[in-house]
Design an enzyme around this catalytic site. Structure first.
Site, PDB file in Angstrom:
ATOM      1  N   CYS A  17       0.848  -1.190   0.000  1.00  0.00           N
ATOM      2  CA  CYS A  17       0.000   0.000   0.000  1.00  0.00           C
ATOM      3  C   CYS A  17       0.879   1.234   0.000  1.00  0.00           C
ATOM      4  O   CYS A  17       2.090   1.160   0.237  1.00  0.00           O
ATOM      5  CB  CYS A  17      -0.949   0.015   1.199  1.00  0.00           C
ATOM      6  SG  CYS A  17      -0.122   0.219   2.774  1.00  0.00           S
ATOM      7  N   ASP A 440       6.259  13.121 -37.724  1.00  0.00           N
ATOM      8  CA  ASP A 440       7.250  12.986 -38.783  1.00  0.00           C
ATOM      9  C   ASP A 440       6.611  12.125 -39.875  1.00  0.00           C
ATOM     10  O   ASP A 440       5.621  11.429 -39.619  1.00  0.00           O
ATOM     11  CB  ASP A 440       8.500  12.321 -38.224  1.00  0.00           C
ATOM     12  CG  ASP A 440       9.613  12.216 -39.254  1.00  0.00           C
ATOM     13  OD1 ASP A 440       9.706  13.112 -40.101  1.00  0.00           O
ATOM     14  OD2 ASP A 440      10.368  11.234 -39.206  1.00  0.00           O
TER      15      ASP A 440
END
Length: 742
Positions: A17, A440
């Site tokens: 946790c 690109d």
């Protein structure tokens, strides 16, 4: 000049946790020389940034004292991994190390290096852990106390006190150790105060029940954390443990981790491929679904790349290893995700800061509720102390603190399993804000290599034109030659031998094929060797207008055909651009290619184009988009687009396998799918929506039980359910992201 910080990485066992991570973080920051600490619950890891040498013995001792296992993992300088490795295991048991002597550092010295006794035990089923044993023992003691108390009422208080101590003593011990290590306001401390207070006002039975519920909640948290860790471990387990290596004309079985670059391995039908490599013999259908998520197997043959963890379905392959086990595609993905889980998102950092003030505030509110009504209004002391203790349990911050990291970790893990790699929670969170994507062209929107798109024959059939052209191109590695040869292979066109074949600089190639003088070259060079009709010139112009490169074939002084080639868009490029537009995101193509080719590709994809750009031009355009108020992601190969990638809000490297530029960008699309850019945005939005749900559940349940407790409707055991139940609900909700399909 300031010396670069070194980074030392450890594997941590027993964390399940966010409060576990917080305790370790606080304890390690108190050590001399430590500049920064990053702890990942789901990655079961900790990275310490330090200026000089690090006292590893003190680190191991400090973590072991908190009740967690620890082992040295690897060392990095400036973010790069060194070869130093140690045992890496994981355990999900807080209490698994209670019996160790905490007085001595877990280190031993060896010549040339430092080795560490691993205090991290091999992974075991959750029901076999010390945590599960303690929970079962405490629950059994509580049931026994109910039975004995019923039979012997006079002993009821004492048997419940004994049952309480079974679980409370380990919890109180952890609270004390955490307080000494710098975390006084831990969940264990709140639990201890509430239980002792309940005993003092005579609620021993209820205190014992609350401790059992607390331990059950922690056990469930451990199970949930284990599931999150397993999602990444499952990816690592895709790579087989052994490989069949070819040596001295025979084969032998060796551990896959011992394979070296250049080794040749044999992969039989049905086997998983044990390493990244290049096929040197054979052809087969390769099932890449375990790594890429693609459902359709791909046919691959000699000189093509295969990835570790994929499945060879129907043919025997010989593969030359191109990456060591520690650097294959899956290992790099796992390493990247583990490191990403240690980098906190802005929302997570805010919640962490908030919880530092929240927990002391809860203590203060609990004290005020217990003291003020009796002091100012003459209320019953036992009643209001009871309510104050319940508020301590309601106010535990576990559910709130884990609400963000659990969702972030699940999002990073599920993305990685689909080839969507993001370097940390901050990047994952930022994706949802993207409003423009600059692509690109070559190797990003397109495949990065030309293919034959058109064959136009004059006086001969297309198959003959292709065969003559391929004959001249045999042995050439030029991209256009490769495109022609690949098309001939695909069409099963015969490739006859060419005599006296030679390249003519700047013009083309010529030779004799089957007694025919053949030339293949540019339209201008072909025009010098043969008369081209107006229709033929118009055909060349038309193909050029579509952004295609045209080679003209001349046979015995007559134009025999045209072969057009172009670097074609990826199969999903148009759909990927459309998906971004559907999300309200602007798409633009930035390329150094000529305007005509760029505009032809852009028109087929439905994207705006900026052509004939230098790297600095791409960087400038990204800056212009940002100045318009857009959040810009730049997608490229991560190398020649580096300036634009750096200028963007998020830089995304697109590539295949180990060639992807993971070190350059903020995120990477491992498998070259344009659609994955939109999937990253959708994943980010899904994760942030999940975090919102988690915070609502965590705070909402607390608010409801706070009101009902003060009103006298609920007491201690519903209060612990408000915390434990919320933590389990939040974790389970975050784990839903592991099933996200995009």
């Amino acid at each position: 000049m300031t010396a670069p910080l070194k980074q030392t990485r450890f594997r941590i066992g027993g964390m399940d946790c966010a409060s576990c991570a917080a305790k370790i973080d606080t304890a390690i920051r108190r050590l001399d020389g430590v500049a920064d600490v990053s702890v990942s619950v789901t990655g079961a890891s900790m990275t310490i940034s330090h200026g000089g040498s690090l006292n590893d013995g003190k680190v191991l001792q400090q973590v072991a004292r908190l009740g967690y296992g620890i082992a040295r993992a690897e060392t990095r300088i400036d973010g790069r991994a060194s070869a130093a490795k140690a045992h890496e295991h994981a355990d999900h048991d807080h209490e698994g190390h209670e019996g160790h002597d905490r007085g001595e550092p877990a280190t031993t010295q060896a010549t040339g290096s430092t080795h560490f006794h691993s205090d991290v035990q091999p992974e075991q089923a959750w029901w076999r852990t010390r945590r599960a044993t303690l929970t079962l023992a405490c629950a059994a003691a509580l049931l026994a106390a109910y039975g004995i108390g019923h039979l012997f009422p006079v002993a009821e208080r004492w048997v419940f006190l004994a049952a309480l101590l079974v679980g409370l003593v380990p919890i109180a011990r952890r609270a004390l150790i955490a307080a000494l290590a710098g975390t006084p306001f831990s969940i264990e401390m709140l639990m201890t105060i509430a239980a002792i207070g309940a005993v003092m006002i005579g609620a021993t039975e209820e205190a014992a029940a609350v401790v059992v519920l607390f331990l059950i909640g922690e056990l469930l948290e451990g199970v949930a954390a284990g599931r999150a860790r397993a999602s990444i471990q499952g990816l690592a387990d895709l790579v087989p443990k052994t490989a069949r290596i070819e040596r001295a004309g025979g084969t032998s079985e060796v551990p896959a981790e011992d394979l070296a670059v250049g080794d040749v391995i044999v992969v039989r039908p049905g086997d998983r491929i044990p390493a990244d490599g290049e096929i040197v013999e054979g052809a087969s259908e390769i099932d890449e679904a375990p790594v890429t998520g693609e459902s359709t197997p791909k046919r691959k043959g000699v000189a093509e790349t295969v990835f570790a963890g994929t499945i060879n379905t129907d043919g025997v392959l010989k593969v030359r290893v191109s990456a060591a086990a520690s650097d294959n595609t899956i290992a790099r993905v796992v390493r990247l995700v583990e490191e990403a889980q240690e980098a906190k998102a802005p929302t997570e950092r805010f919640i962490d800061r908030f919880s530092r003030y929240y927990t002391p505030a809860v203590l203060a509110v609990g004290a005020l509720v217990a003291l003020l009504p009796p002091l100012l209004a003459g209320g019953d002391w036992n009643e209001w102390i009871y309510k104050g203790l319940a508020i301590l349990l309601i106010g535990c911050p576990c559910a709130l603190v884990i609400s963000t990291p659990a969702a972030i970790a699940a999002g990073l893990a599920t993305g990685a399993r689909r080839g969507l790699l993001m370097k940390g929670g901050a990047v994952l969170e930022e994706f949802r804000r993207i409003t423009a994507v600059a692509f690109d062209k070559t190797g990003t929107l397109t495949a990065g290599r030309p293919v034959v798109t058109d064959i136009v024959a004059y006086g001969r059939d297309e198959r003959t034109v292709l065969a003559l052209a391929a004959a001249l191109e045999q042995g050439s590695s030029h991209p256009l030659a490769t495109a022609i040869l690949d098309r001939a292979k695909a069409d099963k066109a015969p490739v006859p031998p060419a005599l006296a074949a030679k390249a003519i600089s700047g013009k083309g190639v010529e030779g004799r094929v089957g007694g025919v003088a053949v030339f293949l070259g540019s339209g201008q060079a072909a025009g010098e060797r043969a008369d081209m009709t107006e229709a033929q010139r118009l055909a060349v112009d038309s193909l050029n207008g579509q952004g295609k490169t045209v080679s003209v074939l001349v046979a015995d002084g007559v134009v025999a055909g045209l072969i057009a080639m172009r670097d074609e868009p990826r199969p999903d490029a148009a759909a990927g651009i459309a998906a971004l537009k559907a999300e309200g995101i602007r798409a633009v193509m930035l390329t150094g290619d000529n305007r005509r080719t760029a505009e032809a590709i852009a028109a087929s994809l439905g994207i705006e184009a900026r052509a004939e750009l230098l790297p600095q031009d791409k960087q400038r355009i990204v800056g212009d988009l940002k100045s318009e108020g857009l959040k810009v992601a730049k997608v490229g190969d991560g190398i020649n687009d580096a300036p634009a990638l750096a200028a963007a809000d998020i830089g995304i490297a697109m590539g295949g396998g180990t060639d992807v530029a993971l070190e350059t960008a903020d995120a990477a699309i491992l498998h070259g799918r344009v659609m994955d850019v939109a999937r990253m945005v959708k994943l980010s939005r899904a994760v942030m929506a999940n975090i919102g749900q988690n915070i609502t559940v965590a705070l909402g349940l607390k608010a409801v039980f706070l009101v009902t407790t003060i009103a006298g409707i609920t007491g201690l055991w519903p209060a612990i359910l408000a915390d434990t139940g919320a933590t389990v609900l939040v974790t389970a909700n975050a784990m839903r992201l592991l099933r996200w399909r995009g």
